[in-house]
Design a protein around this motif. Structure first.
Motif, mmCIF file in Angstrom:
data_model
loop_
_atom_site.group_PDB
_atom_site.id
_atom_site.type_symbol
_atom_site.label_atom_id
_atom_site.label_comp_id
_atom_site.label_asym_id
_atom_site.label_seq_id
_atom_site.Cartn_x
_atom_site.Cartn_y
_atom_site.Cartn_z
ATOM 1 N N TYR A 151 0.740 -1.254 -0.085
ATOM 2 C CA TYR A 151 -0.107 0.020 0.144
ATOM 3 C C TYR A 151 0.788 1.262 0.013
ATOM 4 N N MET A 152 0.213 2.218 -0.217
ATOM 5 C CA MET A 152 0.911 3.517 -0.072
ATOM 6 C C MET A 152 0.235 4.392 1.013
ATOM 7 N N ASN A 153 1.016 4.860 2.000
ATOM 8 C CA ASN A 153 0.354 5.514 3.019
ATOM 9 C C ASN A 153 -0.104 7.139 2.603
ATOM 10 N N LYS A 154 -0.793 7.700 3.420
ATOM 11 C CA LYS A 154 -1.652 8.908 2.788
ATOM 12 C C LYS A 154 -0.628 10.099 2.564
ATOM 13 N N ALA A 155 0.233 10.232 3.162
ATOM 14 C CA ALA A 155 1.336 11.204 3.123
ATOM 15 C C ALA A 155 2.003 11.120 1.896
ATOM 16 N N ASN A 156 2.788 9.934 1.502
ATOM 17 C CA ASN A 156 3.108 9.702 0.417
ATOM 18 C C ASN A 156 2.446 9.691 -0.782
ATOM 19 N N PHE A 157 0.947 9.410 -0.739
ATOM 20 C CA PHE A 157 0.182 9.353 -1.916
ATOM 21 C C PHE A 157 -0.148 11.094 -2.143
ATOM 22 N N VAL A 158 -0.404 11.818 -1.190
ATOM 23 C CA VAL A 158 -0.567 13.188 -1.396
ATOM 24 C C VAL A 158 0.495 13.824 -2.049
ATOM 25 N N GLN A 217 -14.986 1.099 16.566
ATOM 26 C CA GLN A 217 -13.577 1.678 17.232
ATOM 27 C C GLN A 217 -12.803 2.056 15.913
ATOM 28 N N ALA A 218 -12.575 1.153 14.964
ATOM 29 C CA ALA A 218 -11.747 1.415 13.861
ATOM 30 C C ALA A 218 -12.224 2.455 12.727
ATOM 31 N N ASP A 219 -13.656 2.605 12.930
ATOM 32 C CA ASP A 219 -14.441 3.728 12.005
ATOM 33 C C ASP A 219 -13.975 4.996 12.696
ATOM 34 N N HIS A 220 -14.157 5.167 14.026
ATOM 35 C CA HIS A 220 -13.845 6.364 14.805
ATOM 36 C C HIS A 220 -12.251 6.932 14.596
ATOM 37 N N GLN A 221 -11.457 5.802 14.544
ATOM 38 C CA GLN A 221 -9.957 6.321 14.371
ATOM 39 C C GLN A 221 -9.573 6.288 13.109
ATOM 40 N N ARG A 222 -10.493 6.037 11.967
ATOM 41 C CA ARG A 222 -10.179 5.814 10.591
ATOM 42 C C ARG A 222 -9.237 7.141 10.045
ATOM 43 N N ASP A 223 -9.827 8.269 10.212
ATOM 44 C CA ASP A 223 -9.252 9.401 9.865
ATOM 45 C C ASP A 223 -8.012 9.668 10.316
ATOM 46 N N ALA A 224 -7.627 9.186 11.355
ATOM 47 C CA ALA A 224 -6.315 9.449 12.234
ATOM 48 C C ALA A 224 -5.094 8.592 11.669
ATOM 49 N N LEU A 225 -5.578 7.259 10.974
ATOM 50 C CA LEU A 225 -4.643 6.596 10.533
ATOM 51 C C LEU A 225 -3.817 6.967 9.340
ATOM 52 N N THR A 226 -2.472 6.512 9.367
ATOM 53 C CA THR A 226 -1.567 7.036 8.260
ATOM 54 C C THR A 226 -1.757 6.544 7.055
ATOM 55 N N TYR A 227 -2.730 5.541 6.954
ATOM 56 C CA TYR A 227 -3.117 4.631 5.829
ATOM 57 C C TYR A 227 -4.444 4.534 5.489
ATOM 58 N N GLY A 228 -4.885 4.067 4.134
ATOM 59 C CA GLY A 228 -6.228 4.066 4.300
ATOM 60 C C GLY A 228 -6.791 2.561 4.324
ATOM 61 N N ILE A 229 -7.888 2.577 4.851
ATOM 62 C CA ILE A 229 -8.703 1.082 5.025
ATOM 63 C C ILE A 229 -10.316 1.358 4.598
#
Length: 668
Positions: A174-181, A271-283
């Motif tokens: 996968y590609m993390n959010k920061a590297n994707f941007v 819990q996962a849905d609540h923390q989703r935006d804070a993750l460094t990768y997409g789920i």
């Protein structure tokens, strides 16, 4: 037409649409519809297939795994144990039904390992005696593509396990959010089409024929499955398998949890849905697997999916808004990109009022018009994107949007260059392109001309003081003092900063020229190899590509750039103006420091110095600075508000330094 004929026609229509979308997603890495719409259409076809199996052809997409095998030059790999897709559910009721059905087959209560569903590309790795010998994609489940050379560029995937065992393991790249941007920003800057989401960016990066491109894309990986894990790894449960992977040095996601009841599964989802935006990768959901590996083997698989696992897919978070305008921006390379301007709405924790429309083909395929009410979501949890137009709310007087034929900056005719989807202005004197080029030339990683930002560049162009980057070195105090809000002090400071930039090492100049595919690190590698800009300009594509980590894509970009008369004139201009064009090695790298040979990761907000400054000092001490934490990491330098990288480093027992500790080492 009979009812059966109507159903047959409906099935054929759905099959055709889904196969087109699958080709765009799996083979072209350029989806035209959102995952939720694909899933909805697939579910409709699947329901018809269950009701009328006699109408379903053998090549139906409901009987296929993943995408078709790519028609490219990557070698093909057979998977003796097929790499299957996962079955999907889209509601809690469907998940509960699956769990109830699974429980009926055994008398003892089942437990499930819950894992975050990573939005990436399936990968298989084969290790023999602890050495990585082959990496391949899933392909159609039975035949994939050999991407070993590219996977070797992914730092998180070990080339050697901590134990000399033989095993096949599987997971996601996968590609993390920061590297994707960052990748999309660079592609937009270079006038290239941007990726729709991190999954497609990862797929496009892993399927490169040039491993150097893959390395530059900074991919990551999570592994979560093994072929024959009980015999080869001595584990009995899925949760133990992930722990065993960590012992072997394989990257795993530590957010998994063992659940038993449907209530516990729901708590994990929430819990996962609540923390989703804070993750460094997409789920895009949660995977539930029967935890007992022996039971997994007993439950077996269908032709397409395992019976022992299911993927609960998150519903896409969407917001409704209205498009008030579509603006067009001209980039440094002439690419003209449309952006929708909308009423501000809250989406995934942020206020959104703009969304890229990528290119004219995308805009027309969506049929987005000014005045339309649209549904907005975040692609890959990151990029605001229009899902669809709410046709029921379209104004009666609405008309299709007309794609511009003239550049908004210079009014020259726009063209579609062969093989590109972007609309491009090819006028070399386009003021928008010149402005972007000069701004890039003065930026921190290029010539680092302090005080020369976009607003001042605009004034310089408006007063006809500059027409190309070399004109900066002709500016005088008198020229600058005539600009708005420029006094004697500010004018003197800028003239001094421009003069000082003449002494930069040539890699800054090479990067500042804005050649496609040439980033700051690439520019330094090439400059160190050839020693001067004239030498680089005279080198062939093959000679440049021969540098380790470069490759032909970059080689061709540089050779083509310097083959133009304009580039040759610019080099002569730089020489006449006294701009340094030689490589200056700077501070020699030390080999006997406490950091020599160490792999270091920097995270969090830094207060004492910038990240490039810290990286430069660490490298001068013989350290290698990387972007992701793995078992190979020696030291993590943690600034303020350090997040998941700090957590992972703590879990792996990696040495952690504060900025104060780093400064203490710098002062020794």
């Amino acid at each position: 037409m009979s009812d059966k004929a109507n159903i047959q026609a409906k099935i054929q229509t759905l099959e055709s649409q889904l196969k087109q979308w699958a080709q765009e997603y799996y083979e072209n890495d350029a989806p035209s519809v959102e995952d939720a719409r694909y899933d909805q259409t697939y579910a409709e076809l699947q329901a018809l297939a269950q009701e009328h199996p006699e109408l379903i052809a053998d090549d139906s997409i409901t009987k296929q795994v993943g995408g078709a095998r790519l028609k490219n030059d990557l070698p093909k790999v057979n998977h003796p144990v097929p790499m299957l897709s996962l079955g999907d559910v889209f509601s809690i009721d469907e998940l509960q039904e699956w769990m109830t059905t699974a429980q009926k087959q055994v008398t003892t209560p089942l437990t499930y390992n819950a894992e975050l569903k990573i939005d990436g590309l399936a990968i298989s790795l084969i290790y023999e005696a602890g050495k990585l010998i082959q990496a391949s994609t899933r392909g159609d489940g039975t035949i994939g593509e050999d991407v070993t050379a590219n996977v070797l560029q992914i730092e998180e995937i070990p080339q050697t396990l901590t134990e000399p065992i033989s095993v096949e393991v599987r997971g996601e790249v996968y590609m993390n959010k920061a590297n994707f941007v960052a990748l999309n920003q660079q592609r937009e800057h270079d006038g290239l089409a941007t990726f729709a989401n991190p999954r497609n960016a990862a797929a496009g990066s892993l399927r490169q024929l040039d491993p150097a491109v893959t390395k530059a894309r900074k991919l990551s990986a999570f592994l979560y499955q093994a072929v024959n894990p009980i015999d080869q790894l001595g584990v009995q449960t899925q949760s133990d398998l992930l722990s065993r992977f960590t012992q072997l040095g394989l990257p795993t996601n530590h957010e998994n949890a063992v659940v038993q009841t449907q209530s516990e599964a729901l708590d994990y989802i929430n819990q996962a849905d609540h923390q989703r935006d804070a993750l460094t990768y997409g789920i895009d959901g949660i995977v539930f697997k029967i935890n007992d590996l022996a039971l997994q083997a007993e439950y077996g698989n269908t032709i397409k999916v395992p019976r022992w696992a299911i993927a609960y897919k998150f519903a896409p978070e969407e917001a409704e808004t209205v498009v008030h305008d579509i603006t067009w921006t001209v980039g440094r390379t002439g690419a003209v990109t449309p952006t929708a301007i909308m009423d501000p709405v809250q989406l995934a924790g942020t206020t959104v009022s703009r969304a890229s429309l990528h290119n004219p083909d995308y805009l027309q395929a969506k049929d987005i018009r000014i005045g339309d009410t649209v549904l907005l979501h975040k692609a890959g949890d990151i990029i605001p994107e229009i899902s669809e137009v709410v046709l029921g709310k379209r104004p009666e007087a609405s008309e299709p949007y007309q794609i511009p034929t003239l550049c908004p900056a210079c009014e020259q005719e726009l063209v579609h260059v062969d093989g590109e989807v972007v609309l491009r202005c090819i006028n070399p004197l386009c003021p928008a392109q010149i402005q972007e080029s000069i701004t890039h030339f003065a930026s921190r990683q290029a010539m680092n001309i302090d005080g020369l930002g976009p607003k001042i560049v605009t004034q310089l162009l408006e007063h006809n003081l500059v027409h190309e980057v070399s004109d900066l070195y002709r500016l005088s105090l008198d020229d600058l003092e005539g600009l708005d809000k420029f006094g004697a002090v500010s004018a003197n400071n800028l003239v001094l900063a421009i003069a000082n930039s003449k002494q930069n090492s040539v890699e800054r100049l090479l990067f500042g020229l804005g050649i496609r595919n040439v980033g700051a690190k690439v520019a330094k590698l090439i400059s160190a190899q050839f020693g001067s800009l004239p030498a680089i300009a005279q080198a062939s594509a093959d000679e440049i590509a021969a540098i380790p980590g470069i490759g032909l894509v970059i080689g061709h970009s540089i050779a083509q750039y310097f083959a133009t008369a304009q580039a040759q004139d610019l080099l002569n201009d730089f020489e006449n103006l006294g701009v340094n064009m030689s490589y200056l090695s700077g501070t020699p790298v030390q080999t006997d420091t406490a950091l020599s040979g160490k792999k270091v990761v920097i995270t969090g907000k830094l207060t004492a110095m910038t990240r490039p400054e810290m990286t430069e000092w660490l490298e001068s001490q013989g350290a290698t600075v990387t972007n992701s934490v793995s078992k190979k990491t020696d030291i993590l330098i943690a600034g303020e508000d350090a997040g998941s990288k700090l957590t992972k480093a703590q879990e792996l027992g990696i040495e952690i330094w504060s900025e104060d500790q780093l400064r203490a080492n710098m002062e020794q």
